[in-house]
Scaffold this motif. Structure first.
Motif, PDB file in Angstrom:
ATOM      1  N   ALA A  20      -4.271   1.848  -0.855  1.00  0.00           N
ATOM      2  CA  ALA A  20      -5.630   1.411  -0.556  1.00  0.00           C
ATOM      3  C   ALA A  20      -6.629   2.297  -1.287  1.00  0.00           C
ATOM      4  CB  ALA A  20      -5.884   1.480   0.945  1.00  0.00           C
ATOM      5  N   ASN A  21      -7.780   1.729  -1.579  1.00  0.00           N
ATOM      6  CA  ASN A  21      -8.859   2.444  -2.237  1.00  0.00           C
ATOM      7  C   ASN A  21      -9.885   2.828  -1.168  1.00  0.00           C
ATOM      8  OD1 ASN A  21     -10.787   3.437  -3.931  1.00  0.00           O
ATOM      9  ND2 ASN A  21     -11.009   1.593  -5.153  1.00  0.00           N
ATOM     10  N   LYS A  22      -9.654   3.953  -0.497  1.00  0.00           N
ATOM     11  CA  LYS A  22     -10.534   4.385   0.584  1.00  0.00           C
ATOM     12  C   LYS A  22     -11.904   4.814   0.066  1.00  0.00           C
ATOM     13  CE  LYS A  22      -6.715   5.875   3.466  1.00  0.00           C
ATOM     14  NZ  LYS A  22      -6.031   7.015   4.091  1.00  0.00           N
ATOM     15  N   ARG A  23     -11.925   5.283  -1.157  1.00  0.00           N
ATOM     16  CA  ARG A  23     -13.187   5.742  -1.743  1.00  0.00           C
ATOM     17  C   ARG A  23     -14.185   4.593  -1.920  1.00  0.00           C
ATOM     18  NH1 ARG A  23     -14.585  10.490  -4.121  1.00  0.00           N
ATOM     19  NH2 ARG A  23     -16.342  10.375  -5.521  1.00  0.00           N
ATOM     20  N   ALA A  24     -13.685   3.384  -2.160  1.00  0.00           N
ATOM     21  CA  ALA A  24     -14.567   2.229  -2.354  1.00  0.00           C
ATOM     22  C   ALA A  24     -15.402   1.961  -1.107  1.00  0.00           C
ATOM     23  CB  ALA A  24     -13.749   1.004  -2.717  1.00  0.00           C
TER      24      ALA A  24
END
Length: 164
Positions: A20-24
Motif C-alpha cells: 500500500a502507498n500510505k504516503r499518498a
C-alpha cells in the motif's frame, strides 16, 4: 449414497494486500477511487507473491489514451530466470475501460488533479491496482489531518477507559 462434489480450492493470496502507498493518504486529498488490472511478466508475479513491491513514489501517467503505472518498484527474486532482463522500475500498463481513462484524463487536465496508485492486491489469481484522483495537500491541511487523527485516537482511549 451421495456423490462428493469437488470443492473449490481457495488460494492463500485471494483478496490479500500486496503493498500500500500510505504516503499518498498523507500527501493528497483523495477522491474517486478506481480498480485497474495490471499487465505483468512472469517474474513480476513471482516477486509479488513473495511481497517484494513498493508503491511509495508511484503515480499514473496518462499517455495516448492509455494508463501506465510509473515509479512502482517490483524487486526481482534471486531465483528469477537468467535469460530475462528484469527492470524493477519499468512502467507497467494499467487495464481500464475507455470511459474510465477518459474520465481520468479530463479530471487531471481540467481540475489540476493527479492520479496516484494506492494499493496492489490480489483479486483471485489477478493482481489489481487501486488508483485515485488526488489533489495535493498544503502544509496546514496536513497539520489539520494529523490533529484530527490524534484527537480520534485520544477519544478512543478515553472511551475505552470510561467503559471499564
Amino acid at each position: 449414497m451421495r456423490a462428493m462434489g469437488k470443492s473449490k480450492k481457495k488460494t492463500a493470496n485471494s483478496g490479500s494486500s500486496i503493498c500500500a502507498n500510505k504516503r499518498a493518504r498523507h500527501d493528497y486529498i483523495l477522491s474517486d477511487q478506481t480498480e485497474a488490472g495490471l499487465v505483468l511478466q512472469g517474474w513480476e508475479v513471482k516477486s509479488l507473491r513473495a511481497g517484494k513491491a513498493q508503491l511509495v513514489d508511484s503515480y499514473v501517467v496518462l499517455h495516448k489514451g492509455e494508463a501506465w503505472l510509473s515509479g512502482a518498484m517490483i524487486t526481482p527474486l534471486n531465483t528469477a530466470s537468467t535469460h530475462v532482463i528484469c527492470d524493477p522500475k519499468a512502467d507497467r500498463k494499467l487495464l481500464l475501460h475507455r470511459k474510465e481513462i477518459d474520465k481520468l484524463i479530463m479530471a487531471s487536465t481540467a481540475k489540476g488533479y493527479t492520479v496516484v496508485a494506492l494499493e496492489l492486491y490480489w483479486k483471485g489469481p489477478n493482481v489489481k491496482c487501486k488508483i485515485a484522483l488526488a489533489k495535493g495537500k498544503q502544509a496546514h491541511d496536513k497539520r489539520d489531518s494529523d490533529k484530527e487523527r490524534d484527537w480520534n485516537k485520544q477519544k478512543e482511549r478515553i472511551m475505552k477507559h470510561n467503559v471499564r
